[in-house]
Design a protein around this motif. Structure first.
Motif, PDB file in Angstrom:
ATOM      1  N   GLN A 105       0.983  -0.849  -0.118  1.00  0.00           N
ATOM      2  CA  GLN A 105       0.034   0.024  -0.237  1.00  0.00           C
ATOM      3  C   GLN A 105       0.951   0.885   0.616  1.00  0.00           C
ATOM      4  O   GLN A 105       2.171   1.305   0.321  1.00  0.00           O
ATOM      5  N   GLY A 106       0.791   1.704  -0.583  1.00  0.00           N
ATOM      6  CA  GLY A 106       1.584   2.792  -1.463  1.00  0.00           C
ATOM      7  C   GLY A 106       1.973   4.419  -0.608  1.00  0.00           C
ATOM      8  O   GLY A 106       0.148   4.128   0.366  1.00  0.00           O
ATOM      9  N   TYR A 107       2.390   5.109  -0.054  1.00  0.00           N
ATOM     10  CA  TYR A 107       2.414   6.297   0.343  1.00  0.00           C
ATOM     11  C   TYR A 107       1.522   8.058  -0.055  1.00  0.00           C
ATOM     12  O   TYR A 107       0.637   7.961   0.836  1.00  0.00           O
ATOM     13  N   GLU A 109      -0.617   7.055  -3.103  1.00  0.00           N
ATOM     14  CA  GLU A 109      -2.110   6.587  -2.954  1.00  0.00           C
ATOM     15  C   GLU A 109      -1.987   5.302  -2.702  1.00  0.00           C
ATOM     16  O   GLU A 109      -0.897   4.423  -2.592  1.00  0.00           O
ATOM     17  N   THR A 110      -3.517   4.482  -2.538  1.00  0.00           N
ATOM     18  CA  THR A 110      -3.082   3.898  -1.633  1.00  0.00           C
ATOM     19  C   THR A 110      -3.010   2.166  -2.751  1.00  0.00           C
ATOM     20  O   THR A 110      -4.207   1.745  -2.685  1.00  0.00           O
ATOM     21  N   ILE A 111      -2.211   2.625  -3.061  1.00  0.00           N
ATOM     22  CA  ILE A 111      -1.870   1.312  -4.289  1.00  0.00           C
ATOM     23  C   ILE A 111      -0.801   0.258  -3.892  1.00  0.00           C
ATOM     24  O   ILE A 111      -0.226   1.067  -3.806  1.00  0.00           O
ATOM     25  N   ALA A 113       3.041  -0.127  -4.849  1.00  0.00           N
ATOM     26  CA  ALA A 113       4.608   0.030  -4.946  1.00  0.00           C
ATOM     27  C   ALA A 113       5.411  -0.274  -5.054  1.00  0.00           C
ATOM     28  O   ALA A 113       5.760  -1.013  -4.286  1.00  0.00           O
ATOM     29  N   THR A 129       9.631   6.953  -5.192  1.00  0.00           N
ATOM     30  CA  THR A 129       8.697   6.113  -5.882  1.00  0.00           C
ATOM     31  C   THR A 129       7.513   6.672  -7.100  1.00  0.00           C
ATOM     32  O   THR A 129       6.768   7.732  -6.178  1.00  0.00           O
ATOM     33  N   TYR A 131       4.701   6.899  -8.682  1.00  0.00           N
ATOM     34  CA  TYR A 131       2.524   7.285  -8.969  1.00  0.00           C
ATOM     35  C   TYR A 131       2.493   6.880 -10.040  1.00  0.00           C
ATOM     36  O   TYR A 131       3.260   7.671 -11.480  1.00  0.00           O
ATOM     37  N   ASP A 132       1.151   6.215 -10.726  1.00  0.00           N
ATOM     38  CA  ASP A 132       0.626   6.658 -11.945  1.00  0.00           C
ATOM     39  C   ASP A 132       1.017   8.392 -11.832  1.00  0.00           C
ATOM     40  O   ASP A 132       0.687   8.884 -13.391  1.00  0.00           O
ATOM     41  N   ARG A 133      -0.050   9.186 -11.239  1.00  0.00           N
ATOM     42  CA  ARG A 133      -0.401  11.094 -10.567  1.00  0.00           C
ATOM     43  C   ARG A 133       1.183  11.811 -10.578  1.00  0.00           C
ATOM     44  O   ARG A 133       0.602  12.739  -9.928  1.00  0.00           O
ATOM     45  N   SER A 157       4.316  14.268 -11.040  1.00  0.00           N
ATOM     46  CA  SER A 157       5.235  12.940 -11.845  1.00  0.00           C
ATOM     47  C   SER A 157       6.181  12.830 -12.633  1.00  0.00           C
ATOM     48  O   SER A 157       6.618  12.592 -12.601  1.00  0.00           O
TER      49      SER A 157
END
Lengths: 177, 177
Positions: A105-107, A109-111, A113, A129, A131-133, A157
């Protein structure tokens, strides 16, 4: 400093005092939380599953751990912020001062990572890290065995603009209640 | 990074958003201020007087500057915090990455102070200033030419315990009003 020593120093319960700065609006957020960091076995099924989801040999995992937090922000009066994540360091076989950090679970975004970490000459842990955006940059260093500081930046990003900068002072709870 | 480049990057007007953490009491303080950093001539009488008060040859001064600040804290509703100090870097003749910083008014105590600075491999400016009853450690780094961060620790005079930790996000004011 290497990842094993860093995780060893981080194990325990911490009282965290965190300030977040929203740079565009000059807003402040204040968070007080309790953070628990516990060691996980490399054979833990959750560790193995996380490695496999990233197509990484589970035996490359070094000192996996779980981080759990529970706190309150002055932005959400009375609301408890809580969560937990599993983190699995994968050290670079050619350079013990760097590697990858998998988390379920990311910082930002909660996906799940994957970040890239390294230690600088002063022993500061630096984690980038994507993330997508967004892009998260985290720096953690110890002032003493019982006091650590954490600066986290959330960037656009492309990594150019900083949206949020936060600073946490984390004190070890010596008498766990 | 050396002191000349660092001072050049710092010149201008900055909008500072600062959070201070009182570690013993978990108190937060929030400060919004405007900081002006301007270059001074090495021949400025105030620069020469400051060098002489420390028995240092004024010709060793590198890129002296003046820092002026004006802001408001949430601890002192409506009260304006303002001040100004002259800073004179004296570079180590054998190592351009370190030196001394003279100032006519200190950070932790409002008396003249001399700190020791160095730059780490990432270009972070690190300043250690001993005072009678405290020790200040300041770290300043640039995320971009228009954004800098500053972490300041006030320690007990022995340098062991951290009393206050503060974090400032400083954005360059591109349109000076």
């Amino acid at each position: 400093m290497d990842i094993t020593e860093f995780v060893e120093l981080s194990l325990g319960q911490w009282r965290s005092q965190r300030s977040a700065h929203n740079l565009a609006f000059s807003h402040f957020e204040q968070v007080i939380s309790t953070i628990d960091i516990v060691s996980l076995s490399p054979e833990d099924p959750a560790v193995i599953a996380l490695c496999e989801s990233h197509h990484i040999e589970p035996k490359l995992a070094i000192h996996p751990f779980q981080m759990t937090w529970e706190g309150e922000s002055d932005w959400e009066e009375g609301e408890i912020i809580k969560g937990s994540t599993i983190l699995v360091p994968i050290s670079d076989p050619n350079d013990p001062t760097k590697g990858k950090l998998l988390r379920d679970q990311g910082y930002a975004e909660t996906i799940p990572a994957v970040g890239n970490y390294h230690f600088n000459e002063e022993g500061t842990f630096i984690l980038l890290t994507p993330y997508d955006r967004a892009m998260a940059e985290e720096r953690i260093w110890f002032a003493s065995p019982n006091l650590r500081f954490r600066v986290s930046l959330i960037k656009t990003s492309g990594g150019t603009g900083v949206v949020t900068a936060s600073f946490a002072s984390e004190i070890r709870s010596l008498n766990k209640e």
